[in-house]
Design a protein around this motif. Structure first.
Motif, short mmCIF file in Angstrom:
data_model
loop_
_atom_site.label_atom_id
_atom_site.label_comp_id
_atom_site.label_asym_id
_atom_site.label_seq_id
_atom_site.Cartn_x
_atom_site.Cartn_y
_atom_site.Cartn_z
N PRO A 108 87.99 -14.76 -14.17
CA PRO A 108 89.19 -15.09 -13.27
C PRO A 108 90.41 -14.88 -14.35
O PRO A 108 90.52 -15.19 -15.73
CB PRO A 108 89.02 -16.65 -12.97
CG PRO A 108 87.54 -16.84 -13.13
CD PRO A 108 87.20 -15.89 -14.10
N GLY A 109 91.52 -14.41 -13.65
CA GLY A 109 92.80 -14.29 -14.36
C GLY A 109 93.37 -15.66 -15.28
O GLY A 109 93.82 -15.63 -16.20
N SER A 110 93.09 -16.81 -14.56
CA SER A 110 93.58 -18.06 -15.24
C SER A 110 92.56 -18.29 -16.54
O SER A 110 93.25 -18.75 -17.34
CB SER A 110 93.26 -19.20 -14.16
OG SER A 110 91.90 -19.20 -13.65
N ARG A 147 95.08 -8.40 -14.34
CA ARG A 147 94.72 -9.74 -15.14
C ARG A 147 95.01 -9.45 -16.67
O ARG A 147 95.54 -10.48 -17.33
CB ARG A 147 93.34 -9.93 -14.99
CG ARG A 147 92.83 -10.66 -13.75
CD ARG A 147 91.31 -10.90 -13.54
NE ARG A 147 90.57 -9.72 -13.20
CZ ARG A 147 89.49 -9.50 -13.69
NH1 ARG A 147 88.76 -10.21 -14.70
NH2 ARG A 147 88.79 -8.23 -13.24
N LYS A 167 88.82 -2.86 -8.26
CA LYS A 167 88.26 -3.75 -9.39
C LYS A 167 89.05 -3.48 -10.43
O LYS A 167 89.48 -4.28 -11.33
CB LYS A 167 86.75 -3.72 -9.68
CG LYS A 167 85.78 -4.20 -8.40
CD LYS A 167 84.63 -4.30 -8.69
CE LYS A 167 83.51 -4.63 -7.79
NZ LYS A 167 82.12 -4.89 -8.16
N ASN A 169 92.67 -4.76 -10.24
CA ASN A 169 92.56 -6.04 -10.44
C ASN A 169 92.45 -6.53 -11.94
O ASN A 169 93.23 -7.46 -12.38
CB ASN A 169 91.48 -6.79 -9.69
CG ASN A 169 91.59 -8.16 -9.87
OD1 ASN A 169 90.71 -8.82 -10.70
ND2 ASN A 169 92.37 -9.10 -9.12
N LYS A 185 85.40 -27.10 -10.66
CA LYS A 185 85.70 -26.24 -12.10
C LYS A 185 85.99 -27.12 -13.35
O LYS A 185 85.35 -26.75 -14.30
CB LYS A 185 87.03 -25.62 -11.91
CG LYS A 185 86.94 -24.50 -10.56
CD LYS A 185 88.06 -23.70 -10.39
CE LYS A 185 87.96 -22.54 -9.64
NZ LYS A 185 89.08 -21.75 -9.42
N LYS A 215 79.74 -15.48 -16.67
CA LYS A 215 80.19 -14.55 -15.78
C LYS A 215 79.56 -13.29 -15.81
O LYS A 215 79.16 -12.85 -14.43
CB LYS A 215 81.62 -14.62 -15.94
CG LYS A 215 82.53 -15.78 -16.00
CD LYS A 215 82.52 -16.19 -14.33
CE LYS A 215 83.22 -17.36 -14.09
NZ LYS A 215 83.12 -17.98 -12.84
N GLU A 255 79.85 -11.58 -12.09
CA GLU A 255 81.13 -11.95 -11.61
C GLU A 255 82.14 -11.51 -12.67
O GLU A 255 82.24 -11.14 -13.57
CB GLU A 255 81.24 -13.62 -11.53
CG GLU A 255 80.10 -14.19 -10.49
CD GLU A 255 80.01 -15.51 -10.62
OE1 GLU A 255 79.19 -16.16 -9.97
OE2 GLU A 255 81.05 -16.27 -11.50
N LYS A 256 83.52 -11.58 -12.17
CA LYS A 256 84.62 -11.10 -12.88
C LYS A 256 85.13 -12.54 -13.68
O LYS A 256 84.87 -13.67 -13.18
CB LYS A 256 85.65 -10.40 -11.95
CG LYS A 256 86.27 -11.35 -11.10
CD LYS A 256 87.80 -10.78 -10.33
CE LYS A 256 88.42 -11.81 -9.54
NZ LYS A 256 89.28 -11.20 -8.56
N GLU A 271 82.85 -5.49 -16.95
CA GLU A 271 82.66 -6.13 -15.70
C GLU A 271 81.80 -4.91 -14.72
O GLU A 271 82.16 -3.81 -14.73
CB GLU A 271 83.72 -6.53 -14.88
CG GLU A 271 84.45 -7.94 -15.71
CD GLU A 271 85.75 -8.38 -15.23
OE1 GLU A 271 86.29 -9.45 -15.46
OE2 GLU A 271 86.53 -7.72 -14.23
#
Length: 422
Positions: free
Chosen positions: A180-182, A225, A218, A221, A4, A172, A177-178, A209
């Motif tokens: 990411p929360g980070s 986030r 989804k 989620n 990453k 993404k 792709e989603k 998304e």
């Protein structure tokens, strides 16, 4: 984790020879400009001048404090690093070496921004190299790009961060792709931390998304986030002001009243000359008398409304191309993301009128949208050679006019420096 990190470095920095060439080209051009200004003039940083030396930028105030907490809540921490690093290089003195370091940090940020836009044009839109080079040269000549390349300001780094995030989000979403929360949280803290109104732009790609509103899992989620990002940002914001949240509303109201009640120029002219135009094509300049509230008087430089019909024609054509691109690519979610992001700034500055009389300084929040939407327009007509030739010729004419006008106005800027800031 290692993978990453490597992927992040490849995204932010040049990863191909063409990207490296773009980076070195702009680093050299902007570097020569910024170095000359830093070494020969004191305008980049003068300890006596906290704000408004040129185009309403707050160089000293930003470098020393990061700016007002209600608009730039976490910029204090970032500019502490910028200031301390610059002082380290200059041996603790706020001299020409200090100014040179600040200029090169800005230069590096804007040059990396050019790389991000080039990556988007090549990797997301899929433009041929010659079209990508044309777009990036056009963007590199914007008044915002030129001025921010040597200006230590929030807008400088906001432009870079927004460019990085938009490219990352496009990668993404293109892969379905989603985000990411980070990554969302990091973007929210950094982008929103430098300018709070940009926080909403971090969430815009999430709305696009795949199957977000067709799948409850989804959607849930995504909500999580967004809430995680918001909670992290709010906590750090309140920590910054010792949890005295009542100060936020009072200060925000004061700022809105201060920057939204200017009636000297018609709104339509401020929109064209300052918001849509001044961030791209320099108008003429005027000098003003300023003081630092502590007995020191100095000269400031502001932009005037356009006086030439050619300037109005340039902006009209540019906006027509942007609207054409939006219409042609209406069903493209990546184009919608750019358009909605741009709309946020239009609402704030053109409809709510916040800072409309100096909206050219806010270009760092949105000017990257221009080359990207133009890129999507070229892509939409890649199988129509006649239209593509028309677009190519139109862009070349715009590029030549942009180059001639902005070089001429930069000569005016240097005359101002020679007169007041040697």
């Amino acid at each position: 984790m290692k993978t990453k990190l490597i992927n992040l470095l490849k995204q932010v920095f040049p990863s191909t020879y063409n990207e490296l060439a773009v980076f070195l080209f702009f680093l050299t051009c902007y570097g020569v400009l910024g170095s000359y200004i830093a070494l020969h003039y004191r305008i980049i940083f003068d300890s006596r001048i906290p704000w408004d030396a040129y185009f309403s930028f707050d160089n000293k105030a930003i470098v020393m404090t990061g700016g007002s907490f209600e608009r730039h809540p976490l910029a204090y921490y970032f500019f502490n690093w910028v200031r301390e690093f610059s002082l380290l290089i200059s041996g603790g003195k706020m001299n020409e070496t200090f100014r040179l370091t600040l200029a090169w940090l800005s230069n590096t940020a804007i040059s990396l921004c050019m790389v991000q836009i080039f990556k988007y044009l090549k990797n997301i839109i899929g433009l041929p190299l010659e079209f990508s080079v044309l777009m990036i040269l056009f963007f590199g000549l914007f008044s915002t790009s030129i001025i921010l390349s040597f200006t230590p300001e929030n807008f400088t780094y906001t432009l870079l961060l927004l460019s990085i995030y938009n490219y990352y989000a496009a990668v993404k979403l293109k892969k379905e792709e989603k985000i990411p929360g980070s990554a969302l949280t990091l973007a929210g803290i950094t982008i929103g931390g430098l300018t709070i109104t940009n926080l909403v732009k971090v969430f815009i790609p999430v709305l696009f998304e795949k199957d977000l509103f067709r799948n409850w899992k989804k959607f849930g989620n995504a909500v999580f986030r967004v809430l995680l990002t918001t909670a992290s940002f709010v906590f750090l914001y309140l920590l910054r002001i010792d949890f005295k949240y009542e100060n936020i509303l009072s200060k925000t109201n004061q700022q809105y009243e201060k920057f939204s009640n200017v009636e000297s120029i018609p709104d339509w002219d401020m929109m064209l000359s300052y918001f849509f135009g001044g961030s791209v094509l320099f108008p003429s300049f005027m000098t003003t008398d300023k003081h630092n509230m502590k007995g020191f008087d100095f000269k400031g430089l502001l932009m005037e409304p356009y006086s030439s019909p050619f300037c109005y024609a340039f902006i009209t054509v540019l906006l027509a191309l942007v609207l054409w691109s939006y219409y042609k690519n209406f069903k493209n979610k990546l184009v919608q993301i750019l358009a909605v992001s741009f709309l946020v700034d239009i609402v704030i500055h053109c409809i709510m009128r916040f800072g409309l009389h100096t909206s050219y300084i806010y270009g760092g929040h949105f000017v990257f949208v221009y080359p990207l939407l133009l890129g999507w327009l070229f892509s939409a007509y890649k199988s129509h050679p006649k239209i593509l030739s028309f677009l190519m010729m139109t862009m070349i004419v715009l590029l030549v006019f942009l180059l001639a006008n902005n070089m001429f106005r930069m000569a005016d800027f240097f005359r101002f420096l020679e007169t007041y800031y040697q």
